[in-house]
Every structure is written in C-alpha cells, then in structure tokens.
Design a protein around this motif. Structure first.
Motif, PDB file in Angstrom:
ATOM      1  N   MET A 146       6.757  -6.084   4.658  1.00 21.93           N
ATOM      2  CA  MET A 146       5.775  -7.158   4.090  1.00 21.93           C
ATOM      3  C   MET A 146       4.256  -6.424   4.126  1.00 21.93           C
ATOM      4  O   MET A 146       3.229  -6.509   3.146  1.00 21.93           O
ATOM      5  CB  MET A 146       5.729  -8.519   4.645  1.00 21.93           C
ATOM      6  N   GLU A 147       3.938  -6.007   5.328  1.00 26.61           N
ATOM      7  CA  GLU A 147       2.794  -5.135   5.529  1.00 26.61           C
ATOM      8  C   GLU A 147       2.769  -3.857   4.687  1.00 26.61           C
ATOM      9  O   GLU A 147       1.821  -3.528   3.917  1.00 26.61           O
ATOM     10  CB  GLU A 147       2.838  -4.767   6.986  1.00 26.61           C
ATOM     11  N   GLN A 148       3.714  -3.043   4.552  1.00 22.38           N
ATOM     12  CA  GLN A 148       3.907  -1.805   4.051  1.00 22.38           C
ATOM     13  C   GLN A 148       3.880  -2.096   2.213  1.00 22.38           C
ATOM     14  O   GLN A 148       3.028  -1.405   1.712  1.00 22.38           O
ATOM     15  CB  GLN A 148       5.326  -0.987   4.098  1.00 22.38           C
ATOM     16  N   ASP A 149       4.299  -3.063   1.836  1.00 21.80           N
ATOM     17  CA  ASP A 149       4.186  -3.254   0.347  1.00 21.80           C
ATOM     18  C   ASP A 149       3.013  -4.068   0.043  1.00 21.80           C
ATOM     19  O   ASP A 149       2.869  -4.587  -1.194  1.00 21.80           O
ATOM     20  CB  ASP A 149       5.537  -3.891  -0.303  1.00 21.80           C
ATOM     21  N   GLY A 150       2.059  -4.527   0.952  1.00 26.89           N
ATOM     22  CA  GLY A 150       0.826  -5.150   0.523  1.00 26.89           C
ATOM     23  C   GLY A 150       0.918  -6.627   0.426  1.00 26.89           C
ATOM     24  O   GLY A 150      -0.003  -7.257   0.322  1.00 26.89           O
ATOM     25  N   SER A 151       2.223  -7.096   0.893  1.00 24.30           N
ATOM     26  CA  SER A 151       2.186  -8.810   0.741  1.00 24.30           C
ATOM     27  C   SER A 151       1.297  -9.652   1.357  1.00 24.30           C
ATOM     28  O   SER A 151       0.538 -10.400   1.145  1.00 24.30           O
ATOM     29  CB  SER A 151       3.838  -9.162   0.701  1.00 24.30           C
ATOM     30  N   ILE A 152       1.307  -8.864   2.884  1.00 29.03           N
ATOM     31  CA  ILE A 152       0.535  -9.538   3.722  1.00 29.03           C
ATOM     32  C   ILE A 152      -1.021  -9.505   3.427  1.00 29.03           C
ATOM     33  O   ILE A 152      -1.630 -10.404   3.596  1.00 29.03           O
ATOM     34  CB  ILE A 152       0.824  -8.985   5.101  1.00 29.03           C
ATOM     35  N   ALA A 153      -1.508  -8.305   2.951  1.00 27.89           N
ATOM     36  CA  ALA A 153      -2.632  -7.974   2.628  1.00 27.89           C
ATOM     37  C   ALA A 153      -3.050  -8.814   1.552  1.00 27.89           C
ATOM     38  O   ALA A 153      -4.240  -9.509   1.515  1.00 27.89           O
ATOM     39  CB  ALA A 153      -3.024  -6.771   2.076  1.00 27.89           C
ATOM     40  N   ALA A 154      -2.103  -9.176   0.568  1.00 26.13           N
ATOM     41  CA  ALA A 154      -2.541 -10.026  -0.604  1.00 26.13           C
ATOM     42  C   ALA A 154      -2.763 -11.555  -0.052  1.00 26.13           C
ATOM     43  O   ALA A 154      -3.470 -12.240  -0.538  1.00 26.13           O
ATOM     44  CB  ALA A 154      -1.426  -9.942  -1.495  1.00 26.13           C
ATOM     45  N   ILE A 155      -1.985 -12.043   0.865  1.00 27.32           N
ATOM     46  CA  ILE A 155      -1.998 -13.407   1.361  1.00 27.32           C
ATOM     47  C   ILE A 155      -3.284 -13.573   2.151  1.00 27.32           C
ATOM     48  O   ILE A 155      -4.059 -14.513   1.654  1.00 27.32           O
ATOM     49  CB  ILE A 155      -0.925 -13.639   2.192  1.00 27.32           C
ATOM     50  N   ASN A 156      -3.764 -12.651   2.860  1.00 25.66           N
ATOM     51  CA  ASN A 156      -4.981 -12.463   3.484  1.00 25.66           C
ATOM     52  C   ASN A 156      -5.979 -12.626   2.552  1.00 25.66           C
ATOM     53  O   ASN A 156      -7.125 -13.366   2.796  1.00 25.66           O
ATOM     54  CB  ASN A 156      -5.180 -11.286   4.683  1.00 25.66           C
TER      55      ASN A 156
END
Length: 249
Positions: free
Chosen positions: A231-241
């Motif tokens: 999730m971190e590598q594909d940007g999912s966590i960043a998008a939620i943040n």
C-alpha cells in the motif's frame, strides 16, 4: 522437534485456507474514525477498507468492530488477544513490549497550537511557548500532553474533552492556546463556527502505526506487514493521507 514444527506450520496454513477473520477496533477520535452510517469515512476507516480488500486475496477477512472502544480498552483487548488490529497508535517503549508495530507507518501527525481567531502571536518553539503567561490546554492521557508536560516550564492545564478545550480558547477562558495534533484540530476548525484558528508552526511530527496483537499468529502478521508495504509502495497510503490534509514534512 523439527518435524513437529513443520506439522504445526502445515496445520496453520490448512486452517488459514479454510477461514481466518481478523478483528480490528475503532477509537472515538475524529477524523481518524467515524461510525458506519455517519456518512463520513475517517482516515483509519479508509486504511482498514483498503487493507480488507487486499487481505481477501489471502483468504483473510477483516472485521471492524461496529462501535467505538476507549483506547485503554483497545490496548487491553489487543494484549489479551481478543482483537488483532488497531490503526493510529503512537510509539513508546511500553507498547513495543506488549504489541507488534507493523514496519510501515500509516500516517503522521504534527503538534500545533489552536488559538483565538484574533491571536497574533505564534510561539516559534517551546521556549517561546513557556514565556506565554496564560495556560496552554492539553488533553489528559494523550501523548501530546505527556510530551508537553516534560518541558517543565510551561503552564499546562489538563482537560478531558477536546470540545471544552476548543471552547475555552474561543472564549478566552484562562487558556490562550490548545496544544494538540493537526489532524484533529484541522478537522475541528472545518466543522466549527467558533472564532478559532490553527497556528502555523508545527512543533513535533510523529508517525502513527498499525498495532497488531502478539497473540495474532506470526504468519498472519507477516501478511499484514506485506500488504501495508504494498500500500505504501503503490501510493495508496499517501493518497489517503492527502485526502486528510497530511502532506508530509
């Protein structure tokens, strides 16, 4: 002994293939969590949702408790193995001894000050904060309160409710500032008509983590860690943040 260990691993994976459900808990803390049916999704609600979609690929279901649980109860349930996951925990030595921290942080928060809308002074650091004659409010039992109290020279007033601290600042009742994290204060500012503002200086930024019970089997913990890393590598966590105004340092 080796043969017995192999049998145990095989038994675990056989049971995993049949059905595994992990239990996750929610805290009464907005905008980290909102109840189902409220019409809003909290930051950790979104983390849980994305996590659940990916865990299904490993034949693991994620069941999120439908109601809020007090933080002390959350930690007790995790310690006793009556729950598996909690999103949005700070890190300290005691917790590290009791729980597993997943290697990937899920978001970060910064300590900031809430002031009256007419407030002109923003202390640049803790020394300038200590020079303020009025008390600075904190929420009792939080890591923010514990950290600020260690500064010693500051006039800290512990309160138990966020709404009361915000109202005290708005009404200039003994309190000039409220020291808390930006995630909560920015949410309060967006949803309040009180004469308040979030002051621009960030004093301390700390990552927040996913806690996993030590009673949750190691193979499951490894899967959770792998899913979070993806999730971190594909940007999912960043998008939620980003949707919650967390843009990094």
């Amino acid at each position: 002994m080796i043969r017995f260990s192999v049998l145990l691993v095989c038994f675990f994976w056989l049971s995993l293939a049949q059905a595994v459900t992990l239990k996750a808990l929610m805290q009464d803390s907005q905008p980290k969590y909102f109840l189902s049916g409220s019409g809003e999704q909290g930051l950790c609600n979104e983390i849980y949702h994305e996590l659940s979609l990916r865990l299904v690929e490993h034949d693991i279901a994620l069941a999120v408790s439908p109601g809020f649980t007090p933080i002390k109860r959350i930690l007790h349930l995790l310690e006793e193995g009556q729950a598996d996951l909690f999103c949005g925990a700070g890190r300290n030595a005691r917790r590290e001894a009791l729980f597993h921290y997943m290697p990937t942080p899920v978001y970060q928060v910064s300590n900031v000050l809430l002031g009256h809308r007419d407030e002109q002074l923003t202390p640049a650091d803790y020394d300038e904060m200590a020079a303020v004659s009025s008390s600075i409010a904190v929420i009792s039992g939080t890591s923010s309160a514990a950290f600020l109290k260690k500064k010693g020279a500051l006039a800290v007033l512990e309160l138990h409710e966020i709404d009361k601290a915000i109202s005290a600042v708005a009404l200039n009742e003994r309190i000039r500032y409220f020291y808390y994290h930006d995630l909560g204060l920015n949410y309060a500012l967006r949803n309040s008509e009180l004469p308040i503002q979030v002051m621009p200086v960030r004093y301390r930024t700390v990552p927040q983590w996913l806690l996993v019970s030590r009673e949750t089997p190691a193979p499951l913990r490894e899967i959770i860690a792998g899913v979070l890393a993806a999730m971190e590598q594909d940007g999912s966590i960043a998008a939620i943040n980003t949707r919650f105004g967390i843009l990094g340092n």
